[in-house]
Scaffold this motif. Structure first.
Motif, PDB file in Angstrom:
ATOM      1  N   SER A  44       0.857  -1.256   0.066  1.00 39.42           N
ATOM      2  CA  SER A  44       0.106   0.117  -0.110  1.00 39.42           C
ATOM      3  C   SER A  44       0.780   1.267   0.181  1.00 39.42           C
ATOM      4  O   SER A  44       0.528   2.136  -0.814  1.00 39.42           O
ATOM      5  N   ALA A  47       2.306   1.915  -3.774  1.00 36.86           N
ATOM      6  CA  ALA A  47       1.096   2.353  -4.533  1.00 36.86           C
ATOM      7  C   ALA A  47       1.104   3.870  -4.381  1.00 36.86           C
ATOM      8  O   ALA A  47       0.857   4.502  -5.184  1.00 36.86           O
ATOM      9  N   GLU A  48       0.575   4.152  -2.980  1.00 34.63           N
ATOM     10  CA  GLU A  48       0.481   5.370  -2.734  1.00 34.63           C
ATOM     11  C   GLU A  48       1.681   6.194  -3.063  1.00 34.63           C
ATOM     12  O   GLU A  48       1.469   7.606  -3.668  1.00 34.63           O
ATOM     13  N   ALA A  52       0.825   4.948  -8.252  1.00 34.11           N
ATOM     14  CA  ALA A  52       0.696   3.701  -9.389  1.00 34.11           C
ATOM     15  C   ALA A  52      -0.823   3.525  -9.414  1.00 34.11           C
ATOM     16  O   ALA A  52      -1.536   3.522  -8.728  1.00 34.11           O
ATOM     17  N   GLU A  53      -1.056   3.313 -10.838  1.00 36.05           N
ATOM     18  CA  GLU A  53      -2.404   2.901 -11.156  1.00 36.05           C
ATOM     19  C   GLU A  53      -2.437   1.444 -11.578  1.00 36.05           C
ATOM     20  O   GLU A  53      -3.529   0.706 -11.576  1.00 36.05           O
ATOM     21  N   SER A  54      -1.326   1.141 -12.192  1.00 32.84           N
ATOM     22  CA  SER A  54      -1.125  -0.124 -12.791  1.00 32.84           C
ATOM     23  C   SER A  54       0.025  -0.822 -11.997  1.00 32.84           C
ATOM     24  O   SER A  54       0.904  -0.264 -11.615  1.00 32.84           O
ATOM     25  N   LEU A  55      -0.159  -2.153 -11.871  1.00 37.08           N
ATOM     26  CA  LEU A  55       1.172  -2.952 -11.290  1.00 37.08           C
ATOM     27  C   LEU A  55       1.199  -4.110 -11.963  1.00 37.08           C
ATOM     28  O   LEU A  55       0.322  -4.965 -12.050  1.00 37.08           O
ATOM     29  N   ALA A  69      -4.106  -5.853  -4.034  1.00 38.57           N
ATOM     30  CA  ALA A  69      -3.830  -4.769  -4.622  1.00 38.57           C
ATOM     31  C   ALA A  69      -5.019  -4.251  -5.632  1.00 38.57           C
ATOM     32  O   ALA A  69      -5.223  -3.118  -5.832  1.00 38.57           O
ATOM     33  N   LEU A  73      -6.589  -1.644  -3.004  1.00 38.66           N
ATOM     34  CA  LEU A  73      -5.888  -0.546  -3.521  1.00 38.66           C
ATOM     35  C   LEU A  73      -6.621   0.068  -4.805  1.00 38.66           C
ATOM     36  O   LEU A  73      -6.037   1.209  -5.350  1.00 38.66           O
ATOM     37  N   LEU A  75      -5.858  -1.021  -7.885  1.00 36.01           N
ATOM     38  CA  LEU A  75      -4.963  -1.011  -8.950  1.00 36.01           C
ATOM     39  C   LEU A  75      -5.179  -1.713 -10.076  1.00 36.01           C
ATOM     40  O   LEU A  75      -5.944  -3.005  -9.746  1.00 36.01           O
ATOM     41  N   VAL A  77      -4.221  -4.800 -11.707  1.00 30.03           N
ATOM     42  CA  VAL A  77      -2.971  -5.487 -11.626  1.00 30.03           C
ATOM     43  C   VAL A  77      -2.759  -6.847 -12.613  1.00 30.03           C
ATOM     44  O   VAL A  77      -3.884  -7.569 -13.221  1.00 30.03           O
ATOM     45  N   TRP A 118       6.206  -5.106  -8.820  1.00 26.85           N
ATOM     46  CA  TRP A 118       6.196  -5.656  -7.547  1.00 26.85           C
ATOM     47  C   TRP A 118       6.753  -7.196  -7.597  1.00 26.85           C
ATOM     48  O   TRP A 118       6.191  -8.018  -8.426  1.00 26.85           O
TER      49      TRP A 118
END
Ligand code: SAM
Length: 248
Positions: A44, A47-48, A52-55, A69, A73, A75, A77, A118
């Motif tokens: 988290s 991401a914050e 990021a919006e994509s992972l 995620a 979150l 995202l 993913v 990640w």
């Protein structure tokens, strides 16, 4: 034992590879109850702070973190793993369209396809050349930030380490950071002070030099709030000294 049987036993059989398994199996990959909140806090924070919006979750296993995620979150993913069995479960956990079976040392994505990447608990299973290739691939497909965490060198000498037949690379965080710097010369790299693991963070503009410091502070604060941090990590003072030397 054929590959499919191996994979299924690796993930499902609590009697298999003692030391690699343990804790609850609810999350999909032998997470000890205390461990998931640690990783949750790190993910988290990543991401914050990276926006990021994509992972990409490289080596997503059965998709526990990818599901977190996506659901918690928000995202987009993509999960990647080389295990057919892990991925079949991951596809159920976070949506079949975004799970890919591949070797993380040969990532099948376009450059800059994700905001962040990640990779938790995976690269220690690779040979050094493949780990270097995976790190180079992760920075190729990520636009801003990459977080990689692995087994700490110290665990090699524990009972856990002695009974683990799969880990090939037992490197401390500074050695992982050196490997990453070789693989990703145009990125910034920091060795992180989390306890019981080797974790590194790679980043580039628009993220600034203060990114790893903020990441560590936010992740530790969240770990504390989730009850997963019992003491300050022993490497924290050294980390702060290095940040101070860098003028941060
Ligand atoms: C310890 S599990 C970690 C799973 C997940 N990242 C997590 O934190 O829950 C290791 C995962 O790495 C995957 N893996 C190992 N070597 C890999 C490779 N070369 N390419 C892709 N996945 C790999 C395994 O199949 C397994 O799912």
């Amino acid at each position: 034992m054929n590959a499919a049987e191996f994979e299924e036993r690796y993930f499902e059989d609590p009697g298999f590879a003692p030391g690699l398994k343990g804790g609850d199996e609810v999350r999909g990959y032998g997470y000890f109850p205390d461990y998931f909140p640690i990783v949750e806090a790190q993910l988290s924070a990543l991401a914050e702070l990276s926006g990021a919006e994509s992972l990409l979750d490289a080596g997503c296993g059965k998709g526990a973190l990818a599901a977190y995620a996506r659901q918690d979150l928000g995202l987009r993913v993509t999960g990647l793993d080389r295990s057919r069995h892990g991925l079949a479960s991951a596809a159920r956990a976070f949506g079949g369209a975004r799970s890919v079976r591949a070797d993380c040392a040969r990532l099948p994505f376009k450059a800059a396809a994700f905001d962040a990447a990640w990779c938790n608990g995976v690269l220690q299973y690779l040979a050094a050349d493949d780990a270097r290739a995976a790190l180079a691939g992760l920075v190729r497909v990520a636009r801003r930030a990459v977080f990689v965490s692995n087994i700490a060198a110290a665990q090699r000498h524990t009972e856990w380490g002695r009974r683990d037949p799969l880990t090939r690379l037992y490197l401390g965080p500074r050695s992982w950071a050196a490997l990453a710097a070789e693989a990703a010369p145009s990125w910034r790299v920091a060795a992180l002070p989390f306890e019981g693991e080797s974790a590194i963070l790679l980043w580039r503009a628009p993220l600034t030099a203060v990114f790893p410091l903020r990441f560590v502070e936010l992740a530790l604060e969240r770990q504390r709030r989730l009850g997963a941090l019992r003491r300050s990590p022993p490497g924290l003072d050294d980390f702060y000294r290095r940040q101070a030397r860098a003028g941060l």
